[in-house]
Design an enzyme around this catalytic site. Sequence first.
Site, PDB file in Angstrom:
ATOM      1  N   HIS A 171       0.808  -1.230   0.000  1.00  0.00           N
ATOM      2  CA  HIS A 171       0.000   0.000   0.000  1.00  0.00           C
ATOM      3  C   HIS A 171       0.838   1.276   0.000  1.00  0.00           C
ATOM      4  O   HIS A 171       0.320   2.344  -0.341  1.00  0.00           O
ATOM      5  CB  HIS A 171      -0.919   0.038   1.223  1.00  0.00           C
ATOM      6  CG  HIS A 171      -1.973  -1.023   1.234  1.00  0.00           C
ATOM      7  ND1 HIS A 171      -2.853  -1.194   0.192  1.00  0.00           N
ATOM      8  CD2 HIS A 171      -2.296  -1.968   2.166  1.00  0.00           C
ATOM      9  CE1 HIS A 171      -3.672  -2.208   0.480  1.00  0.00           C
ATOM     10  NE2 HIS A 171      -3.350  -2.685   1.671  1.00  0.00           N
ATOM     11  N   ASP A 295      -4.230 -12.386   4.711  1.00  0.00           N
ATOM     12  CA  ASP A 295      -5.534 -11.947   5.213  1.00  0.00           C
ATOM     13  C   ASP A 295      -6.671 -12.391   4.310  1.00  0.00           C
ATOM     14  O   ASP A 295      -7.842 -12.174   4.636  1.00  0.00           O
ATOM     15  CB  ASP A 295      -5.563 -10.426   5.416  1.00  0.00           C
ATOM     16  CG  ASP A 295      -5.035  -9.647   4.234  1.00  0.00           C
ATOM     17  OD1 ASP A 295      -4.656 -10.275   3.240  1.00  0.00           O
ATOM     18  OD2 ASP A 295      -4.993  -8.398   4.306  1.00  0.00           O
ATOM     19  N   TYR A 334      -3.488 -11.140   9.780  1.00  0.00           N
ATOM     20  CA  TYR A 334      -3.614 -10.561  11.116  1.00  0.00           C
ATOM     21  C   TYR A 334      -4.058 -11.566  12.177  1.00  0.00           C
ATOM     22  O   TYR A 334      -4.443 -11.179  13.272  1.00  0.00           O
ATOM     23  CB  TYR A 334      -4.556  -9.341  11.031  1.00  0.00           C
ATOM     24  CG  TYR A 334      -4.092  -8.418   9.938  1.00  0.00           C
ATOM     25  CD1 TYR A 334      -2.932  -7.654  10.087  1.00  0.00           C
ATOM     26  CD2 TYR A 334      -4.735  -8.385   8.700  1.00  0.00           C
ATOM     27  CE1 TYR A 334      -2.451  -6.862   9.065  1.00  0.00           C
ATOM     28  CE2 TYR A 334      -4.263  -7.589   7.674  1.00  0.00           C
ATOM     29  CZ  TYR A 334      -3.120  -6.838   7.860  1.00  0.00           C
ATOM     30  OH  TYR A 334      -2.640  -6.064   6.839  1.00  0.00           O
TER      31      TYR A 334
END
EC number: 3.5.1.98
Length: 466
Positions: A171, A295, A334
């Site tokens: 990102h 994820d 996560y």
Amino acid sequence: MSYGWLDDDTTISTDLKTTKETPFYEPIVNNFETGGYNPSVSYHYNPDVTQYHYGVRHPMKPFRLMLTDHLVIAYKLYEQMDIYKPRRATKEELLEFHSDDYVKFLETVTPENATKLAQTLKKFNIGDDCPVFDGMYDYCQIYAGASLDASRKLISGMSDIAINWSGGLHHAKKHEPSGFCYVNDIVLSILDLLRVHPRVLYIDIDLHHGDGVQEAFYLTDRVMTVSFHKYNGEFFPGTGNHDETGLSKGKHFTLNVPLQDGIDDESYTRLFKSIMEPVIANFKPTAIVQQCGADSLGCDRLGCFNLNIKAHGECVKFIKSFGIPMLVVGGGGYTPRNVSRLWCYETGIMTNMKLNHKLPDELPFRNFFQPDYSLHPNLGDRLDNKNTKKYLENLKNQLLENLRYMKGAPSVAMQEIPPDLQNLTTDEEQAIIDKLNSESSYDEYLENERYWINEKDQARKHELVE
């Protein structure tokens, strides 16, 4: 009926000594159907990367990398790879993509002086997602350095597949951090690969859209980005619809696969293969970067898919089967115990090893994986699959139509000699050349000495050899 080493459903019991000496993995025999591909694999890991902490309540937990490394060691996969502890990325290497003022900010900001830099924090998008934490710049240098080291091994031909699970932070933008990502190691690695590779394919199977990488290469036809992710216009980062296809020379070299909640193993792997095979056939990449964000697994703390570890790994295995030089990086994820299971399993895929589904007894922190202590817990069926067959079929047809406009792989004139791989100065490079020349002269002298000694040894009686 025959059973393999790793089949725990057999009725045969074994004693403690036999159990202890049983391997944790079984080599996968490559036959004609699998292409017989046995790549040279390198594993790039700096243990210092696990010492950093985003914050108590923050979902990003770098210690997931320590768990992954423990699993890789416990399964003895290090026996199948070249292991490297990479150096940190230099400031000059970070500046290959990121702006000078942003890198200077990362260098100087600390939790102690952050309160005095309120306006600067706002400018650089520092907040709950991307907090200031102790050693932040060092952390960025470590994970970016590992990806750059991996790319150098691919460029030099020392590795066919290079793995850096600490990388994959897709990102980060040129001027700011985003989505837990501060430095975009993927962009830096692709820029490195482009010095010798005419075309690089980037594949992203993270739950979130790989917007930072897409943005960096949106205008070029030398990098094709393909991202499979959740998209509804609101889910972070809010980009990644199928109509984002690139601009200028990069038109039709961006492919986005927007998915809904709850996609299952069969739907995901079928869609992935049906899209990636024509992408590779048309674009003809000479190197591939695969982002393996965990994820997208079911039961992830921030996730909304129903993928199991084997399905996620099947996508990586499919790309590996093309035999193209490949950089494999981590990304999101996560729920640390499932992240580490996944990346260990995919390390086994890269090294052609089938891993025992029962975790080794000697594994440190084994209690993290209770109650089943399995490499493959059931992570699916938690959410309803909102991706109907009609939706997926229409999406596939739309994407293949976009791909048709690519009109084949772009040709690239590689005329300039790429910069030195190790960023050596002219003086440093000349010193190495001088040293090699000196060693070469000495080797020639020794060879002459060996020749005359050999001549004397072979001389006939009464024959003089001077």
